[in-house]
Design an enzyme around this catalytic site. Structure first.
Site, PDB file in Angstrom:
ATOM      1  N   LYS A  86      -6.370  -5.620  -2.023  1.00  0.00           N
ATOM      2  CA  LYS A  86      -5.427  -5.217  -0.973  1.00  0.00           C
ATOM      3  C   LYS A  86      -5.661  -3.742  -0.711  1.00  0.00           C
ATOM      4  CE  LYS A  86      -1.884  -3.516   0.088  1.00  0.00           C
ATOM      5  NZ  LYS A  86      -1.794  -2.383   1.047  1.00  0.00           N
TER       6      LYS A  86
ATOM      7  N   GLU B 123      -3.823   3.725 -12.380  1.00  0.00           N
ATOM      8  CA  GLU B 123      -4.403   5.067 -12.235  1.00  0.00           C
ATOM      9  C   GLU B 123      -3.506   5.771 -11.225  1.00  0.00           C
ATOM     10  OE1 GLU B 123      -5.748   7.991 -10.844  1.00  0.00           O
ATOM     11  OE2 GLU B 123      -7.484   6.962  -9.977  1.00  0.00           O
TER      12      GLU B 123
ATOM     13  N   CYS C 218      -6.271  12.476  -6.660  1.00  0.00           N
ATOM     14  CA  CYS C 218      -5.310  12.417  -7.769  1.00  0.00           C
ATOM     15  C   CYS C 218      -5.670  13.419  -8.863  1.00  0.00           C
ATOM     16  CB  CYS C 218      -5.210  11.007  -8.309  1.00  0.00           C
ATOM     17  SG  CYS C 218      -6.814  10.252  -8.545  1.00  0.00           S
TER      18      CYS C 218
ATOM     19  N   GLU D 281       3.628  16.097  -7.303  1.00  0.00           N
ATOM     20  CA  GLU D 281       2.327  15.884  -6.658  1.00  0.00           C
ATOM     21  C   GLU D 281       2.492  15.951  -5.136  1.00  0.00           C
ATOM     22  OE1 GLU D 281       0.344  12.006  -6.946  1.00  0.00           O
ATOM     23  OE2 GLU D 281      -1.475  13.105  -7.416  1.00  0.00           O
TER      24      GLU D 281
HETATM   25  P1  ADP Z   1       0.513   6.879  -1.441  1.00  0.00           P
HETATM   26  O1  ADP Z   1       1.892   7.253  -1.911  1.00  0.00           O
HETATM   27  O2  ADP Z   1      -0.515   7.819  -1.877  1.00  0.00           O
HETATM   28  O3  ADP Z   1       0.448   6.441  -0.009  1.00  0.00           O
HETATM   29  P2  ADP Z   1       0.933   4.389  -2.586  1.00  0.00           P
HETATM   30  O4  ADP Z   1       1.086   4.401  -4.043  1.00  0.00           O
HETATM   31  O5  ADP Z   1       2.135   4.270  -1.709  1.00  0.00           O
HETATM   32  O6  ADP Z   1       0.088   5.632  -2.241  1.00  0.00           O
HETATM   33  O7  ADP Z   1      -0.062   3.273  -2.118  1.00  0.00           O
HETATM   34  C1  ADP Z   1      -1.184   2.849  -2.857  1.00  0.00           C
HETATM   35  C2  ADP Z   1      -1.378   1.376  -2.608  1.00  0.00           C
HETATM   36  O8  ADP Z   1      -0.228   0.683  -3.072  1.00  0.00           O
HETATM   37  C3  ADP Z   1      -1.529   0.988  -1.138  1.00  0.00           C
HETATM   38  O9  ADP Z   1      -2.482  -0.067  -1.042  1.00  0.00           O
HETATM   39  C4  ADP Z   1      -0.151   0.488  -0.780  1.00  0.00           C
HETATM   40  O10 ADP Z   1      -0.152  -0.440   0.282  1.00  0.00           O
HETATM   41  C5  ADP Z   1       0.283  -0.184  -2.067  1.00  0.00           C
HETATM   42  N1  ADP Z   1       1.728  -0.330  -2.238  1.00  0.00           N
HETATM   43  C6  ADP Z   1       2.721   0.446  -1.759  1.00  0.00           C
HETATM   44  N2  ADP Z   1       3.934  -0.035  -2.128  1.00  0.00           N
HETATM   45  C7  ADP Z   1       3.705  -1.130  -2.869  1.00  0.00           C
HETATM   46  C8  ADP Z   1       4.527  -2.067  -3.570  1.00  0.00           C
HETATM   47  N3  ADP Z   1       5.842  -1.971  -3.563  1.00  0.00           N
HETATM   48  N4  ADP Z   1       3.929  -3.062  -4.259  1.00  0.00           N
HETATM   49  C9  ADP Z   1       2.586  -3.178  -4.295  1.00  0.00           C
HETATM   50  N5  ADP Z   1       1.760  -2.346  -3.657  1.00  0.00           N
HETATM   51  C10 ADP Z   1       2.294  -1.324  -2.953  1.00  0.00           C
END
Ligand code: ADP
Length: 493
Positions: A188, A263, A297, A396
């Site tokens: 995903k 990670e 990161c 961060e």
């Molecule tokens: P950032 O904050 O840097 O945008 P995220 O941690 O939100 O990074 O996103 C990293 C990945 O996790 C993306 O592929 C995002 O779609 C996914 N993601 C965000 N929220 C969820 C969730 N509740 N469950 C699973 N995956 C998620």
């Protein structure tokens, strides 16, 4: 401006509205819905990707499960799997120009940097192509009338949830070792940057990976991502992203106790001692914090500088920063591109305001760059006079913002370096060998760079201490996290 010409295959891919890849077929979301994909350098929509939902994740997991259980991948001779993985690496390499432009358009990163990442992605496949023939169990010494051995077996269906900062590289760090160990995959990608993951699935098919072994579902985190993390028929989820979402992934994994590797975020210290080669330290620290517009990161966002060289170092850092050109990703002369999205732009400029409000001094940058049109550009920003308990030193930001903190000696440097909830990476600049190793030992982080920063290699394991996550990617350690062992007892009586 030295704007590169967009390749016809890139235009064609974007204009055809990318599809997901499930069971080897290019498909739309079951709901028919899509979401917009933006070019961060212009703020304009460039294409639409399928908005996959729980139903699409179900379809992809079912395809991956079937592909795993019938042995079409796991059951292949290891030498054959090796050959196919090598071929994926070669196909990535052959398509570097196209993948580079797609990645640049999707994420805003400069083509000069994206090209290196595409190379890294191909190299990771070549590295893991050597592994299928080298994964084996052991025999165990027990009673004389027993023969005991272990088998090292794949886990099954592995989910990968990846971020937008290094879209293809992060996908490859998960897909290559998972495949090397005989697993099948549901990936995903981040909703900000879904394009190269779809191309990766296509290249896997082209290289001879059987249908259903690598599936890609594009979609939003709380929808497709959450459905994958909580899926009862997924054996492992490997996640790279924010610590906040990492917690949600861990909670979601509890239903079937799937394996999880995380990670997560970082607030990495970059320590400059008075005996360092100042020119090298300034340039290295600058790259360490501003590479990929600070959306890394491991970015060395807390720059700890020994008091006696503080002012000189800050002047050198500002000079090195000024030499880096801000511009659109497709401009070959760009050193730093925009941040990835409007949301990220708001977040980063919000933190710059917080830093000013906390009393830190802006020594360069400090504003959104508006002279480059509507793209999400932020000036590379250095704050001096930062205290480690300020929010800009603890949280961060994930943007081009450095916080310089003065420290008086080695002991204080280690103490301040470790005064964070994170522990992903760190860098130390010194010409004193003993000091370098003393600090490397004292720092609680998964990576320590000495007189360098931002180095990665497929053979070197990568991962976090503390709230930066657990599990290791790359190298031999990744093989352990994509396999499990079975002990077999045979009575010789
Ligand atoms: P950032 O904050 O840097 O945008 P995220 O941690 O939100 O990074 O996103 C990293 C990945 O996790 C993306 O592929 C995002 O779609 C996914 N993601 C965000 N929220 C969820 C969730 N509740 N469950 C699973 N995956 C998620």
């Amino acid at each position: 401006m030295a704007q590169v010409d967009v390749l016809p295959e890139v235009t064609k891919f974007i204009e055809s509205d990318p599809r997901m890849v499930i069971g080897g077929a290019a498909v739309a979301a079951a709901s028919g819905q899509t979401f917009d994909v933006y070019d961060p350098s212009t703020g304009k929509v460039i294409t639409h990707a399928p908005r996959g939902s729980a139903e699409d994740i179900d379809r992809a997991v079912a395809a991956a499960r079937e592909a795993f259980e019938d042995g079409r991948w796991t059951g292949l001779r290891p030498g054959k799997r090796s050959e196919i993985l090598f071929k994926i690496g070669e196909l990535i390499k052959r398509n570097i120009p196209e993948l580079t432009q797609l990645e640049s358009l999707d994420s805003g990163k400069p083509v000069s940097i994206a090209a290196g990442e595409m190379w890294m992605a191909s190299e990771v496949f070549r590295y893991y192509s050597g592994w299928p023939t080298k994964i084996f169990g052991e025999t165990n010494p027990t009673a004389d009338d027993m023969f005991v051995y272990s088998l090292r077996e794949p886990l099954g269906v592995c989910g990968g949830i990846i971020p937008w900062n290094f879209p293809l590289v992060m996908a490859v760090w998960k897909v290559a070792p998972a495949l090397a160990c005989g697993n099948t995959v549901v990936l995903k990608p981040a909703e900000q940057t879904p394009l190269t993951a779809v191309r990766l699935a296509e290249l896997c098919l082209e290289a001879g990976v059987p249908e259903g072994v690598v599936n890609v579902v594009t979609g939003l985190g709380p929808e497709a991502g959450a459905a994958l993390a909580s899926h009862m028929d997924v054996d492992k989820v490997a996640f790279t992203g924010s610590t906040e979402v990492g917690r949600k992934i861990l909670e979601a994994s509890a239903g079937n106790l799937k394996r999880v590797s995380l990670e997560l975020g970082g607030k990495s210290p970059n320590i400059v001692f008075a005996d360092a080669n100042m020119k090298r330290a300034a340039k290295g620290s600058m790259m360490g914090v501003f590479l990929n517009s600070g959306q890394v990161c491991t970015a060395g966002t807390r720059i700890l500088v020994e008091s006696s060289v503080h002012d000189d170092f800050v002047a050198s850092l500002v000079e090195a920063t000024a030499a880096m050109k801000l511009g659109p990703g497709l401009d070959e002369t760009t050193g730093m591109g925009p941040v990835v999205s409007q949301e990220q732009l708001d977040r980063v400029t919000g933190y710059i305001d917080i830093g000013k409000g906390e009393g830190a001094e802006v020594v360069t940058g400090g504003e959104r760059a508006t002279d480059l049109g509507d793209g999400y550009f932020v000036q590379p920003t250095v704050f001096a006079g930062v205290k480690n308990d300020m929010r800009i030193a603890q949280e961060e930001i994930f943007g081009p913002v450095a916080a310089v903190i003065e420290v008086k000696d080695v002991e204080e440097a280690i103490e301040v370096a470790n005064d964070t909830v994170y522990g992903l990476a760190s860098a130390v600049w010194t010409t004193d060998l003993s000091k370098a190793h003393r600090v490397a030992k004292g720092i609680k982080a998964g990576t320590v760079w000495i007189n360098t920063a931002g180095q990665y290699d497929p053979s070197v394991s990568f991962g976090g201490y503390k709230q930066s996550g657990f599990g290791r990617e790359l190298g031999a350690h990744s093989i352990e996290t994509y396999t499990q062992t079975k002990s077999v007892w045979v009575s010789l009586k």
